[in-house]
Design a protein around this motif. Structure first.
Motif, PDB file in Angstrom:
ATOM      1  N   ALA A  63      -0.778 -22.406  70.914  1.00 55.32           N
ATOM      2  CA  ALA A  63      -0.872 -21.515  69.956  1.00 55.32           C
ATOM      3  C   ALA A  63       0.183 -21.278  68.060  1.00 55.32           C
ATOM      4  CB  ALA A  63      -0.242 -19.697  70.142  1.00 55.32           C
ATOM      5  N   GLY A  64       1.012 -22.505  68.168  1.00 57.75           N
ATOM      6  CA  GLY A  64       1.627 -22.113  66.573  1.00 57.75           C
ATOM      7  C   GLY A  64       0.830 -23.011  65.727  1.00 57.75           C
ATOM      8  N   LEU A  65      -0.356 -23.845  66.524  1.00 66.21           N
ATOM      9  CA  LEU A  65      -1.440 -24.470  65.375  1.00 66.21           C
ATOM     10  C   LEU A  65      -2.421 -23.721  64.816  1.00 66.21           C
ATOM     11  CD1 LEU A  65      -1.672 -28.219  67.584  1.00 66.21           C
ATOM     12  CD2 LEU A  65       0.547 -27.102  65.034  1.00 66.21           C
ATOM     13  N   LEU A  66      -2.635 -22.935  65.565  1.00 62.28           N
ATOM     14  CA  LEU A  66      -3.564 -22.008  64.656  1.00 62.28           C
ATOM     15  C   LEU A  66      -2.922 -20.542  63.235  1.00 62.28           C
ATOM     16  CD1 LEU A  66      -4.494 -19.490  67.814  1.00 62.28           C
ATOM     17  CD2 LEU A  66      -4.809 -21.953  67.162  1.00 62.28           C
ATOM     18  N   SER A  67      -4.203 -20.802  62.330  1.00 58.87           N
ATOM     19  CA  SER A  67      -3.423 -20.406  60.867  1.00 58.87           C
ATOM     20  C   SER A  67      -2.942 -18.309  61.433  1.00 58.87           C
ATOM     21  CB  SER A  67      -5.399 -19.942  60.715  1.00 58.87           C
ATOM     22  OG  SER A  67      -6.130 -18.988  61.395  1.00 58.87           O
ATOM     23  N   GLY A  68      -3.100 -17.848  60.588  1.00 59.39           N
ATOM     24  CA  GLY A  68      -2.614 -16.932  60.286  1.00 59.39           C
ATOM     25  C   GLY A  68      -3.494 -15.693  60.998  1.00 59.39           C
ATOM     26  N   GLY A  69      -4.793 -15.917  60.203  1.00 62.86           N
ATOM     27  CA  GLY A  69      -5.076 -14.993  60.731  1.00 62.86           C
ATOM     28  C   GLY A  69      -5.946 -15.195  62.977  1.00 62.86           C
ATOM     29  N   GLU A  70      -6.149 -16.445  62.620  1.00 60.95           N
ATOM     30  CA  GLU A  70      -6.545 -16.823  64.351  1.00 60.95           C
ATOM     31  C   GLU A  70      -5.174 -16.751  64.836  1.00 60.95           C
ATOM     32  OE1 GLU A  70      -8.701 -20.734  63.221  1.00 60.95           O
ATOM     33  OE2 GLU A  70      -6.788 -21.230  63.925  1.00 60.95           O
ATOM     34  N   GLN A  71      -3.695 -16.741  64.718  1.00 64.64           N
ATOM     35  CA  GLN A  71      -2.940 -15.854  65.596  1.00 64.64           C
ATOM     36  C   GLN A  71      -2.911 -14.075  65.768  1.00 64.64           C
ATOM     37  OE1 GLN A  71       1.009 -17.331  64.296  1.00 64.64           O
ATOM     38  NE2 GLN A  71       0.388 -19.590  64.383  1.00 64.64           N
TER      39      GLN A  71
END
Ligand code: ATP
Length: 237
Positions: A134-142
Motif C-alpha cells: 500500500a505504501g507504494l501507491l500514489s497519494g490519490g490511490e492511497q
C-alpha cells in the motif's frame, strides 16, 4: 429524525478547549461539510463522535440511539466509519490486506468477499494493485484505499477528515467524484475540509468553525450555487 444528531458537544484536552458546544445533524442523503482553518477543531469533532477524542459534554445520537459513551468499535459496528486525516493506511501491507482490516468486525466470510468485490468494482485501480504494498501507491490511490477500507464496514455514515489534503489537483478531482458516488450510493457523508472549492461542489449544507466554535451555518444551498460567503473564512486552493 436525522441519522446523526450532535447536541452541544465539547471536546477538551486538559486546559485546551478544541470544540465548544457544537450542535448539528446529518440526515440520510446529506453531504455535510465542516470548513475551517487549521486548529479550528474539525478533527477533534469527528474523532469525538467515534469515541477517539474525549467529550467534555454533549450528546451524540445515531439512528435514534444515544451513542455518546459507546466505544469506538461498537460505533463502527453500528454504521459509522471514519476516514482519518492523513489516510493512515498500513504501508507495509498489501492493498487487499488493508481492505480486509476494514472488514475486521464482520465475521461473515461470504459477505466480506462480496464487499471486497464491490470495492474492486468501484475502484478498479485497487483491484489492479491488490497485491502491491500500500505504501507504494500514489497519494490519490492511497485516499481511494482509505475510502475502500471504510466501505468494508458497510457504513450508513462516512466521516472524512480532509480527504483532499496533500493531493495534486487531478487527484482532488477524483476524490471529489468518489465522495459524490459514495453519497449517491445512499451513504450519508460528514466531511471536514479546508478546500472550500471542493466543498462548494459537493455540500448539501456547510458549517464553518473557528477556534472550536460554529461561526456560520449554511443549509440553504447557497454553497452549492457557489455564491456563499465562505471563501472569506478559509484558504482557497
Ligand atoms: P487540522 O486541520 O490541523 O487537523 P482541526 O480543525 O482539525 O485542524 P484539531 O486538530 O481538532 O483542529 O485541533 C483543535 C485544537 O485542539 C488545536 O488547538 C490543537 O492543538 C488541539 N489538540 C488537538 N488534539 C489534541 C490532543 N490530542 N491533545 C492536546 N491538544 C490537542
Amino acid at each position: 429524525m436525522p441519522l446523526l444528531e450532535i447536541a452541544n458537544v465539547s471536546v477538551r484536552y486538559g486546559a485546551v478547549t478544541a470544540v465548544r458546544d457544537f450542535s448539528g445533524s446529518v440526515g440520510d442523503g446529506d453531504v455535510v461539510v465542516v470548513l475551517g482553518a487549521n486548529g479550528a477543531g474539525k478533527s477533534s469533532l469527528l474523532r469525538s463522535i467515534v469515541g477517539l477524542a474525549p467529550k467534555a459534554g454533549g450528546r451524540v445520537t445515531f439512528d435514534g440511539r444515544d451513542i455518546t459513551r459507546w466505544r469506538t468499535n461498537r460505533i463502527s459496528r453500528a454504521g459509522i466509519a471514519l476516514v482519518p486525516e492523513g489516510r493512515r493506511i498500513f504501508s507495509p501491507l498489501s492493498v487487499q490486506d488493508n481492505l480486509l482490516i476494514g472488514g475486521y468486525g464482520n465475521t461473515n466470510r461470504s459477505e466480506k468477499a462480496r464487499l471486497l468485490g464491490d470495492i474492486y468494482d468501484r475502484f478498479p485501480v485497487l483491484a489492479e494493485r491488490r497485491h502491491r504494498q500500500a505504501g507504494l501507491l500514489s497519494g490519490g490511490e492511497q485516499q481511494m484505499l482509505a475510502f475502500g477500507r471504510a466501505l468494508m464496514s458497510s457504513p450508513r455514515l462516512m466521516m472524512m477528515d480532509e480527504p483532499s489534503m496533500g493531493l495534486a489537483p487531478v487527484a482532488v478531482d477524483t476524490v471529489m467524484s468518489t465522495v459524490q458516488s459514495i453519497a449517491a450510493s445512499g451513504i450519508a457523508v460528514l466531511m471536514v475540509e479546508q478546500n472550500a472549492a471542493m466543498a462548494q461542489e459537493l455540500a448539501t449544507s456547510a458549517i464553518v468553525m473557528e477556534r472550536g466554535e460554529i461561526i456560520e451555518v449554511d443549509s440553504t444551498g447557497r454553497i452549492k450555487a457557489g455564491v456563499g460567503s465562505l471563501s472569506g473564512f478559509v484558504d482557497l486552493p
